[in-house]
Design a protein around this motif. Structure first.
Motif, PDB file in Angstrom:
ATOM      1  N   ILE A  81     -15.648  27.940  -1.891  1.00 36.95           N
ATOM      2  CA  ILE A  81     -17.013  27.418  -1.945  1.00 36.95           C
ATOM      3  C   ILE A  81     -16.955  25.893  -1.953  1.00 36.95           C
ATOM      4  O   ILE A  81     -16.036  25.289  -2.510  1.00 36.95           O
ATOM      5  CB  ILE A  81     -17.720  27.936  -3.210  1.00 36.95           C
ATOM      6  N   ARG A  82     -17.914  25.255  -1.317  1.00 32.70           N
ATOM      7  CA  ARG A  82     -17.955  23.787  -1.284  1.00 32.70           C
ATOM      8  C   ARG A  82     -17.849  23.232  -2.712  1.00 32.70           C
ATOM      9  O   ARG A  82     -18.494  23.730  -3.634  1.00 32.70           O
ATOM     10  CB  ARG A  82     -19.262  23.321  -0.634  1.00 32.70           C
ATOM     11  N   TYR A  90     -17.550  16.917  -3.951  1.00 31.78           N
ATOM     12  CA  TYR A  90     -17.167  16.603  -5.320  1.00 31.78           C
ATOM     13  C   TYR A  90     -16.988  17.892  -6.113  1.00 31.78           C
ATOM     14  O   TYR A  90     -17.772  18.834  -5.972  1.00 31.78           O
ATOM     15  CB  TYR A  90     -18.233  15.731  -5.988  1.00 31.78           C
ATOM     16  N   LYS A  91     -15.977  17.928  -6.958  1.00 32.13           N
ATOM     17  CA  LYS A  91     -15.686  19.140  -7.718  1.00 32.13           C
ATOM     18  C   LYS A  91     -16.882  19.557  -8.576  1.00 32.13           C
ATOM     19  O   LYS A  91     -17.387  18.775  -9.373  1.00 32.13           O
ATOM     20  CB  LYS A  91     -14.459  18.911  -8.612  1.00 32.13           C
ATOM     21  N   GLY A  92     -17.335  20.781  -8.353  1.00 36.79           N
ATOM     22  CA  GLY A  92     -18.412  21.324  -9.170  1.00 36.79           C
ATOM     23  C   GLY A  92     -19.788  20.824  -8.834  1.00 36.79           C
ATOM     24  O   GLY A  92     -20.745  21.146  -9.552  1.00 36.79           O
ATOM     25  N   SER A 193     -26.585  16.252 -12.252  1.00 43.33           N
ATOM     26  CA  SER A 193     -26.093  16.154 -13.629  1.00 43.33           C
ATOM     27  C   SER A 193     -25.198  17.341 -13.963  1.00 43.33           C
ATOM     28  O   SER A 193     -25.541  18.496 -13.692  1.00 43.33           O
ATOM     29  CB  SER A 193     -27.260  16.118 -14.610  1.00 43.33           C
ATOM     30  N   TYR A 194     -24.044  17.057 -14.557  1.00 42.66           N
ATOM     31  CA  TYR A 194     -23.182  18.139 -15.020  1.00 42.66           C
ATOM     32  C   TYR A 194     -23.800  18.758 -16.264  1.00 42.66           C
ATOM     33  O   TYR A 194     -24.036  18.080 -17.258  1.00 42.66           O
ATOM     34  CB  TYR A 194     -21.789  17.620 -15.327  1.00 42.66           C
ATOM     35  N   GLU A 210      -6.535  22.096 -10.421  1.00 39.89           N
ATOM     36  CA  GLU A 210      -7.588  22.029  -9.404  1.00 39.89           C
ATOM     37  C   GLU A 210      -8.800  22.874  -9.756  1.00 39.89           C
ATOM     38  O   GLU A 210      -9.849  22.775  -9.084  1.00 39.89           O
ATOM     39  CB  GLU A 210      -7.031  22.477  -8.039  1.00 39.89           C
ATOM     40  N   PHE A 211      -8.710  23.707 -10.795  1.00 36.07           N
ATOM     41  CA  PHE A 211      -9.868  24.492 -11.196  1.00 36.07           C
ATOM     42  C   PHE A 211     -11.002  23.552 -11.627  1.00 36.07           C
ATOM     43  O   PHE A 211     -10.762  22.462 -12.152  1.00 36.07           O
ATOM     44  CB  PHE A 211      -9.524  25.434 -12.343  1.00 36.07           C
ATOM     45  N   VAL A 212     -12.228  23.991 -11.420  1.00 38.95           N
ATOM     46  CA  VAL A 212     -13.412  23.196 -11.740  1.00 38.95           C
ATOM     47  C   VAL A 212     -13.863  23.521 -13.158  1.00 38.95           C
ATOM     48  O   VAL A 212     -14.141  24.677 -13.477  1.00 38.95           O
ATOM     49  CB  VAL A 212     -14.551  23.486 -10.735  1.00 38.95           C
ATOM     50  N   GLN A 213     -13.985  22.498 -13.989  1.00 37.27           N
ATOM     51  CA  GLN A 213     -14.370  22.716 -15.382  1.00 37.27           C
ATOM     52  C   GLN A 213     -15.843  22.435 -15.656  1.00 37.27           C
ATOM     53  O   GLN A 213     -16.352  22.832 -16.707  1.00 37.27           O
ATOM     54  CB  GLN A 213     -13.515  21.846 -16.303  1.00 37.27           C
ATOM     55  N   ARG A 214     -16.522  21.743 -14.731  1.00 36.73           N
ATOM     56  CA  ARG A 214     -17.940  21.422 -14.948  1.00 36.73           C
ATOM     57  C   ARG A 214     -18.737  21.693 -13.679  1.00 36.73           C
ATOM     58  O   ARG A 214     -18.270  21.426 -12.571  1.00 36.73           O
ATOM     59  CB  ARG A 214     -18.114  19.953 -15.349  1.00 36.73           C
ATOM     60  N   TYR A 215     -19.941  22.225 -13.873  1.00 39.05           N
ATOM     61  CA  TYR A 215     -20.869  22.465 -12.762  1.00 39.05           C
ATOM     62  C   TYR A 215     -22.106  21.594 -12.934  1.00 39.05           C
ATOM     63  O   TYR A 215     -22.644  21.451 -14.047  1.00 39.05           O
ATOM     64  CB  TYR A 215     -21.320  23.924 -12.743  1.00 39.05           C
ATOM     65  N   SER A 216     -22.564  21.062 -11.821  1.00 39.01           N
ATOM     66  CA  SER A 216     -23.852  20.372 -11.824  1.00 39.01           C
ATOM     67  C   SER A 216     -24.980  21.401 -11.851  1.00 39.01           C
ATOM     68  O   SER A 216     -24.771  22.595 -11.615  1.00 39.01           O
ATOM     69  CB  SER A 216     -23.986  19.493 -10.580  1.00 39.01           C
TER      70      SER A 216
END
Length: 302
Positions: A81-82, A90-92, A193-194, A210-216
């Motif tokens: 996923i993007r 950008y991550k997340g 905003s995260y 590389e795992f994403v820890q925060r989502y906007s």
């Protein structure tokens, strides 16, 4: 908490036992990373696989692709996923929720051109399942797909409380105000905003930085159904929901009753015995093939 240790142990075991996959290609399509596992025979069905929250297609989904590719005429496509894995962004984060759903159209169009005679099926695990539910019910797809498979689907905070395990340690921590301001402004405020923190254990992040820890807010909105019962009822194509019996996040029986109670005649659900939220992807290849056979039978009747 989700059992990452058991998942890692099973992943290592399967990686050592499964034969090396042949005919694997990897490239970018409009900034989206895709890996295609082609069978040796003519492709009759294509399975497009979307990963769960925070991870990417390297998190065990190659095992599923290996298992499926050895079953004959099925091609498996793994997508990042993007804002995840090797896809751009950008991550997340994502510019707006619709971009994530447009990306599904982009992948479907590419696959349709590459395999014009094949049936195309979408599969989403965990939050990837929530994203696909949104794709069909909060967006107007421009591309045709033949069926949908949801594995241990994440229906989000708007699902009935009874489906969640009472002793569950939340995997995600949410800051509510950015979501409230985003909704009140019809998406104009706080989208970047995260607001969601994914609580991966430290030992997991050391192994998989590389795992994403925060989502906007925008990313979370893209992956999270707002009205899961109504959206499940509205899914317009054949759907199979595969539920992990030992899911650490959800009560399998309650989740099955909820899904079946949505009243969608296109839907069936099955509980996968002994499996957990993550490692269930190693245990579903037979059920996936059964789903594809049902779709073929359904099309022949129609």
């Amino acid at each position: 908490m989700i059992d990452f240790i058991n998942f890692n142990d099973r992943h290592k075991k399967f990686s050592s036992l499964l034969p090396h996959a042949k005919n694997v290609a990897e490239y970018l399509i409009a900034g989206l990373n895709i890996r295609i596992f082609e069978p040796t025979s003519v492709v009759e069905d294509v399975l497009i696989v979307y990963h769960g929250g925070g991870v990417n297609s390297d998190a065990g989904y190659d095992i599923l692709a290996h298992q499926i590719s050895h079953r004959g005429s099925i091609c498996t496509c793994l997508i990042d996923i993007r804002g995840h894995g090797r896809s751009l962004g950008y991550k997340g984060r994502v510019s707006n929720p619709k971009q994530v759903w447009l990306d599904i159209d982009t992948v479907l169009e590419h696959v349709r051109v590459k395999f014009p005679s094949a049936r195309i099926h979408l599969l989403g695990h965990s939050s990837g399942g929530g994203m696909l539910i949104n794709y069909f019910t909060r967006f107007t797809p421009s591309q045709k797909s033949d069926s949908l498979i949801l594995i241990a689907p994440e229906f989000g905070p708007f699902a009935p409380a009874k489906i969640f395990r009472r002793a569950m340690v939340p995997f995600a921590s949410v800051s509510k105000w950015p979501f409230i301001l985003n909704a009140l402004s019809v998406g104009l405020l706080c989208g970047d905003s995260y607001a969601v923190t994914l609580n991966f254990p430290n030992e997991v992040m050391l192994l998989r930085p590389e795992f994403v820890q925060r989502y906007s807010v925008n990313m979370a909105n893209a992956l999270t159904p707002r009205q899961p019962a109504r959206q499940i009822a509205a899914l317009p194509l054949p759907v199979t929901v595969l539920i992990a019996e030992k899911d650490e996040l959800f009560d399998a029986r309650q989740l099955s009753e909820f899904v079946e109670g949505c009243g969608n005649p296109n839907l069936c659900s099955m509980i996968i015995e002994h499996s957990k939220h993550l490692d269930c992807i190693f245990d579903v290849s037979e059920e996936i093939c059964q789903h594809l056979k049902r779709c073929i039978s359904r099309q022949s009747i129609l």
